[in-house]
Write a protein that holds these residues in place. Sequence first.
Motif, PDB file in Angstrom:
ATOM      1  N   ARG A 117       1.130  10.886   6.482  1.00 56.15           N
ATOM      2  CA  ARG A 117      -0.123  11.673   6.703  1.00 56.15           C
ATOM      3  C   ARG A 117      -0.219  12.794   5.428  1.00 56.15           C
ATOM      4  NH1 ARG A 117      -4.225  11.529   7.824  1.00 56.15           N
ATOM      5  NH2 ARG A 117      -4.598  12.970   9.483  1.00 56.15           N
ATOM      6  N   TYR A 118       0.552  13.597   5.417  1.00 52.82           N
ATOM      7  CA  TYR A 118       0.350  14.864   4.567  1.00 52.82           C
ATOM      8  C   TYR A 118       1.124  14.588   3.097  1.00 52.82           C
ATOM      9  CZ  TYR A 118      -0.816  16.375   8.960  1.00 52.82           C
ATOM     10  OH  TYR A 118      -1.442  16.714  10.265  1.00 52.82           O
ATOM     11  N   TRP A 119       1.861  13.742   2.848  1.00 51.63           N
ATOM     12  CA  TRP A 119       2.521  13.654   1.556  1.00 51.63           C
ATOM     13  C   TRP A 119       1.734  12.412   0.942  1.00 51.63           C
ATOM     14  CZ3 TRP A 119       5.021  16.074  -1.818  1.00 51.63           C
ATOM     15  CH2 TRP A 119       5.480  15.365  -2.988  1.00 51.63           C
ATOM     16  N   GLU A 120       1.747  11.236   1.703  1.00 54.83           N
ATOM     17  CA  GLU A 120       1.163  10.018   0.980  1.00 54.83           C
ATOM     18  C   GLU A 120      -0.577  10.361   1.354  1.00 54.83           C
ATOM     19  OE1 GLU A 120       2.366   7.680  -0.647  1.00 54.83           O
ATOM     20  OE2 GLU A 120       4.426   8.584  -0.473  1.00 54.83           O
ATOM     21  N   SER A 152       1.151   1.432   9.301  1.00 53.39           N
ATOM     22  CA  SER A 152       2.250   1.417   8.680  1.00 53.39           C
ATOM     23  C   SER A 152       3.617   1.702   9.387  1.00 53.39           C
ATOM     24  CB  SER A 152       2.216   2.005   7.491  1.00 53.39           C
ATOM     25  OG  SER A 152       2.381   3.351   7.710  1.00 53.39           O
ATOM     26  N   MET A 153       3.315   2.471  10.380  1.00 50.74           N
ATOM     27  CA  MET A 153       4.440   2.726  11.243  1.00 50.74           C
ATOM     28  C   MET A 153       4.475   1.706  12.635  1.00 50.74           C
ATOM     29  SD  MET A 153       4.237   6.874  11.652  1.00 50.74           S
ATOM     30  CE  MET A 153       5.651   6.926  12.912  1.00 50.74           C
ATOM     31  N   GLY A 154       3.387   1.072  12.715  1.00 47.61           N
ATOM     32  CA  GLY A 154       3.331  -0.058  13.946  1.00 47.61           C
ATOM     33  C   GLY A 154       3.465   0.608  14.909  1.00 47.61           C
ATOM     34  N   CYS A 155       2.586   1.562  15.326  1.00 47.01           N
ATOM     35  CA  CYS A 155       2.155   2.086  16.353  1.00 47.01           C
ATOM     36  C   CYS A 155       0.743   2.578  16.809  1.00 47.01           C
ATOM     37  CB  CYS A 155       3.265   3.528  16.783  1.00 47.01           C
ATOM     38  SG  CYS A 155       2.834   4.779  15.321  1.00 47.01           S
ATOM     39  N   SER A 156       0.480   3.238  17.870  1.00 44.11           N
ATOM     40  CA  SER A 156      -0.991   3.722  17.920  1.00 44.11           C
ATOM     41  C   SER A 156      -1.254   4.765  17.250  1.00 44.11           C
ATOM     42  CB  SER A 156      -1.373   3.814  19.366  1.00 44.11           C
ATOM     43  OG  SER A 156      -0.706   4.842  20.042  1.00 44.11           O
ATOM     44  N   PRO A 198       0.685  -0.974  -0.029  1.00 44.69           N
ATOM     45  CA  PRO A 198       0.040  -0.015   0.060  1.00 44.69           C
ATOM     46  C   PRO A 198       0.814   1.105   0.077  1.00 44.69           C
ATOM     47  CG  PRO A 198      -0.896  -1.854   1.519  1.00 44.69           C
ATOM     48  CD  PRO A 198       0.367  -2.133   1.136  1.00 44.69           C
ATOM     49  N   LEU A 199       1.801   1.329   0.921  1.00 44.32           N
ATOM     50  CA  LEU A 199       2.703   2.598   0.843  1.00 44.32           C
ATOM     51  C   LEU A 199       3.498   2.638  -0.471  1.00 44.32           C
ATOM     52  CD1 LEU A 199       3.871   2.504   4.709  1.00 44.32           C
ATOM     53  CD2 LEU A 199       1.858   3.624   3.550  1.00 44.32           C
ATOM     54  N   LEU A 200       4.023   1.557  -0.728  1.00 41.72           N
ATOM     55  CA  LEU A 200       4.750   1.434  -2.231  1.00 41.72           C
ATOM     56  C   LEU A 200       3.871   2.227  -3.489  1.00 41.72           C
ATOM     57  CD1 LEU A 200       6.740  -1.519  -2.041  1.00 41.72           C
ATOM     58  CD2 LEU A 200       7.676   0.582  -2.029  1.00 41.72           C
ATOM     59  N   PHE A 201       2.628   1.738  -3.350  1.00 43.05           N
ATOM     60  CA  PHE A 201       1.598   1.790  -4.473  1.00 43.05           C
ATOM     61  C   PHE A 201       1.438   3.437  -4.256  1.00 43.05           C
ATOM     62  CE2 PHE A 201      -2.201   2.612  -6.285  1.00 43.05           C
ATOM     63  CZ  PHE A 201      -1.992   2.326  -7.526  1.00 43.05           C
ATOM     64  N   GLN A 202       1.145   3.919  -3.052  1.00 44.10           N
ATOM     65  CA  GLN A 202       0.900   5.346  -2.935  1.00 44.10           C
ATOM     66  C   GLN A 202       2.158   6.307  -3.127  1.00 44.10           C
ATOM     67  OE1 GLN A 202      -2.273   6.774  -2.369  1.00 44.10           O
ATOM     68  NE2 GLN A 202      -2.860   4.534  -2.117  1.00 44.10           N
ATOM     69  N   VAL A 261      -5.100   8.326   9.858  1.00 48.84           N
ATOM     70  CA  VAL A 261      -4.387   8.209  10.995  1.00 48.84           C
ATOM     71  C   VAL A 261      -4.265   6.569  11.071  1.00 48.84           C
ATOM     72  CG1 VAL A 261      -4.491   8.367  13.539  1.00 48.84           C
ATOM     73  CG2 VAL A 261      -5.189  10.392  12.055  1.00 48.84           C
ATOM     74  N   ALA A 262      -5.370   6.023  10.851  1.00 50.97           N
ATOM     75  CA  ALA A 262      -5.204   4.443  10.979  1.00 50.97           C
ATOM     76  C   ALA A 262      -4.312   3.778  10.311  1.00 50.97           C
ATOM     77  CB  ALA A 262      -6.793   3.920  11.119  1.00 50.97           C
ATOM     78  N   GLU A 263      -4.375   4.161   8.910  1.00 47.77           N
ATOM     79  CA  GLU A 263      -3.289   3.588   7.899  1.00 47.77           C
ATOM     80  C   GLU A 263      -1.952   3.781   8.401  1.00 47.77           C
ATOM     81  OE1 GLU A 263      -5.928   3.415   3.865  1.00 47.77           O
ATOM     82  OE2 GLU A 263      -5.070   5.232   4.518  1.00 47.77           O
ATOM     83  N   THR A 264      -1.886   4.998   8.595  1.00 49.38           N
ATOM     84  CA  THR A 264      -0.407   5.661   9.240  1.00 49.38           C
ATOM     85  C   THR A 264      -0.032   4.881  10.378  1.00 49.38           C
ATOM     86  OG1 THR A 264      -0.983   7.778   8.346  1.00 49.38           O
ATOM     87  CG2 THR A 264       0.901   7.602   9.817  1.00 49.38           C
ATOM     88  N   ALA A 265      -0.714   4.624  11.382  1.00 52.49           N
ATOM     89  CA  ALA A 265      -0.334   3.887  12.653  1.00 52.49           C
ATOM     90  C   ALA A 265      -0.089   2.567  12.340  1.00 52.49           C
ATOM     91  CB  ALA A 265      -1.695   3.880  13.579  1.00 52.49           C
TER      92      ALA A 265
END
Length: 188
Positions: free
Chosen positions: A145-148, A158-162, A56-60, A152-156
């Motif tokens: 969050r702002y470039w891709e 992908s980062m492995g955090c809350s 997902p992140l690579l594609f974005q 918030v949920a997707e970012t959390a």
Amino acid sequence: MASDKELSDFLKSVEKRAFKRAVYAVRDDDAALDIVQDSMIRLAEKYADRPPAELPLLFQRILSNAMMDWFRRQKVRNAVVRNFSDFEPADADGDFDLLETLAAAGGATTVETAADSVSRAQILLAIETEVARLPGRQREAFLLRYWEELDVAETAQSMGCSEGSVKTHCSRAVHSLAQALKARGVLP
């Protein structure tokens, strides 16, 4: 490593959202379709060996870069190439002079001055520099969050955090960037 089925399923799951995002950005259905298809091909060709969670992140990122490339090509094409028929009046009677038409148009087309171009480049460099100076987790959260444009949920995920950590990192990043850019005179 993503299997062919996982890659295919992923691409099917994002195609409609990616197309809508591209249409909103470029305002041209055909160009948006080309951008999305090219992005999917790039993902399949260059990143099929990555784990499914990274897709997902690579594609974005690939999609964002493809849209920026499209805008760059359009800017160059519009600056360099003009169709002569664009200058002809609708009621062309065979007495058309391109030089007269260009002289009459005068300043109808706006061209960025060298000073504006240099100023914009300096501002972008300042922003890039300040983003690079952010602590790693803040920079990662900010860019996701702002470039891709991930939520918030997707970012959390992908980062492995809350989600709370993502919000904290983003808030601190935005605050730090605002202070740094104000100190440089970029922001009022």
